[in-house]
Motif scaffolding. Structure first.
Motif, short mmCIF file in Angstrom:
data_model
loop_
_atom_site.label_atom_id
_atom_site.label_comp_id
_atom_site.label_asym_id
_atom_site.label_seq_id
_atom_site.Cartn_x
_atom_site.Cartn_y
_atom_site.Cartn_z
N VAL A 210 40.27 -23.85 34.37
CA VAL A 210 39.11 -23.48 33.56
C VAL A 210 39.57 -23.26 32.13
O VAL A 210 40.51 -22.49 31.89
CB VAL A 210 38.43 -22.21 34.12
N TYR A 212 38.71 -22.30 28.07
CA TYR A 212 37.83 -21.74 27.03
C TYR A 212 38.58 -21.83 25.71
O TYR A 212 39.76 -21.50 25.63
CB TYR A 212 37.46 -20.28 27.31
N PHE A 229 36.09 -15.14 36.54
CA PHE A 229 37.26 -15.83 37.10
C PHE A 229 37.97 -14.95 38.11
O PHE A 229 38.47 -15.44 39.14
CB PHE A 229 38.22 -16.24 35.99
N THR A 237 44.29 -22.15 41.06
CA THR A 237 43.39 -22.15 39.91
C THR A 237 44.07 -21.49 38.72
O THR A 237 45.02 -20.72 38.87
CB THR A 237 42.09 -21.38 40.22
N LEU A 239 43.00 -19.98 34.55
CA LEU A 239 42.12 -19.80 33.41
C LEU A 239 42.97 -19.82 32.15
O LEU A 239 43.88 -19.02 31.99
CB LEU A 239 41.38 -18.46 33.52
N VAL A 282 34.21 -23.63 29.78
CA VAL A 282 33.21 -22.57 29.82
C VAL A 282 33.00 -21.99 28.43
O VAL A 282 33.97 -21.64 27.75
CB VAL A 282 33.61 -21.45 30.80
N LEU A 337 31.65 -22.00 39.30
CA LEU A 337 33.05 -22.41 39.34
C LEU A 337 33.49 -22.70 40.77
O LEU A 337 34.19 -23.69 41.04
CB LEU A 337 33.93 -21.32 38.72
N TYR A 341 34.83 -26.27 42.29
CA TYR A 341 36.12 -26.28 42.99
C TYR A 341 35.96 -26.90 44.38
O TYR A 341 36.80 -27.70 44.81
CB TYR A 341 36.64 -24.84 43.10
#
Length: 381
Positions: A210, A212, A229, A237, A239, A282, A337, A341
């Motif tokens: 993910v 940003y 998250f 995963t 972020l 995101v 999310l 996934y």
């Protein structure tokens, strides 16, 4: 048609000026940045006037020890200083375009010369922004940087005295209408993206990543993104947060330490590589007039999940290349999310459609054509 552009900084004004020059419509670009910044974006050197005093004084003030900053915020005074510099140098043209909070005296001078005046405002109505940030500060208990009252006052006068207000999204438009600005005074033109630089690339691994990009602030909803998250509850995963960090987010970084990777601000080419190595982008902002990072990410093949307080509703086709969610909804964000996934086929389809979407009228060339058409209509009426 001849246009004068004035910006206290950079923003998207260099793209605007380059596109106006392409149409042989740019008479002069005033900026508080060095001329080289505009030249690198494709604006001819002989069209640029650099008025750097505001920038020098502002950056010098920023370097002072905290103990010496108790005399107040100099931004209103510095914005006015730059504005007066431009007003005194205003050439005769058809249209003046000034950035909000930097343009009141310039608007008045342009109108005295018989020019149409536009104020370019890249976010929500300044009073709406102030109100929603005040509300968020109460919700979080965090002291947020608010628009200075004198800047709010000046922007309101600019909205009133300018012939038109240029905004980038339906969200921004609605905040102006809510605050009583006549709809016919608003010109909505979405920003563009450099499609040659922001392009898909090979992903290095199978991590569901993910992404940003933007400021690490409460206004950008980073605290809700971290919460979402943390509740995603899926293996393999990551972020990745890209951008400068504000002190107001420190408490949330400490609370969620270990579940994200923060890499700070990066050069544009490195940003492209981060997009290419991501799975989904995101933008969870509380208040964001547009969010150019969305189009950049989509151009690299990333689906986008964005709040309805961004330009997302104008850019995203729901369930085709992303999702629109309400602000302050980490539970819904976590649900989206998890869905992507768990459904990689859907994710792949959204990725392809995201790239298609921004290639259909979202380049800076397209932006320039929209600007030129809007400005031409103004001087013909």
């Amino acid at each position: 048609m001849k246009v004068v552009v004035s910006v206290g900084g950079g923003f998207h004004a260099f793209h605007l000026s380059r596109e106006l020059e392409r149409q042989d419509a740019l008479l002069r670009l005033f900026t508080s940045y060095p001329a080289s910044h505009a030249i690198r974006r494709g604006v001819s050197k002989d069209r640029v006037t650099s008025l750097m005093l505001k920038e020098i004084l502002q950056r010098g003030w920023g370097m002072l020890p905290s103990a010496l900053k108790g005399f107040g915020d100099p931004r209103p005074w510095l914005h006015n200083l730059y504005d007066l510099q431009v007003a005194r140098r205003m050439p005769q043209a058809d249209i003046f375009v000034g950035w909000s909070s930097f343009a009141l005296q310039s608007i008045r001078r342009a109108k005295a010369l018989g020019m149409k005046s536009l104020v370019d405002h890249g976010s929500s109505h300044i009073e709406f922004q102030r109100d929603i940030l005040t509300e968020e500060a109460k919700r979080t208990g965090v002291c947020l940087g608010m628009p200075h009252p004198l800047i709010v006052e000046k922007e309101i006068r600019e909205y009133h005295e300018a012939d038109y207000i240029v905004i980038p999204s339906t969200y921004a438009r609605n905040t102006f209408i809510e605050k009583g600005v006549p709809e016919e005074k608003l010109i909505q033109i979405p920003y563009g993206v450099d499609l040659e630089i922001f392009a898909p690339g090979k992903k290095n691994d199978d991590v569901f990543r993910v992404i940003y990009a933007g400021g690490m602030t409460i206004q950008k909803g980073v605290h809700y993104l971290l919460e979402a998250f943390a509740g995603m509850d899926r293996p393999n995963t990551e972020l990745v947060l890209i951008g400068g960090k504000s002190p107001e987010i420190e408490g949330y970084f400490e609370k969620y330490a270990g579940i994200f990777k923060w890499i700070g601000s990066v050069p544009r080419q490195e940003l492209v590589r981060e997009y290419q190595n991501g799975s989904v982008f995101v933008l969870n902002s509380i208040d964001d007039g547009f969010g150019m990072v969305m189009a950049e990410a989509m151009s690299c093949g990333l689906p986008v999940i964005a709040t309805d307080h961004t330009g997302g509703p104008d850019l995203i086709d729901e369930e085709k290349n992303g999702f629109i969610i309400p602000i302050r909804s980490p539970g819904i964000l976590a649900e989206k999310l998890r869905y992507l996934y768990d459904h990689r086929d859907v994710l792949d389809g959204m990725s392809n459609d995201a790239r298609r979407r921004v290639h259909e009228g979202c380049s800076w060339y397209d932006y320039g054509n929209s600007v030129f058409a809007s400005y031409k209509k103004i001087i013909e009426t």
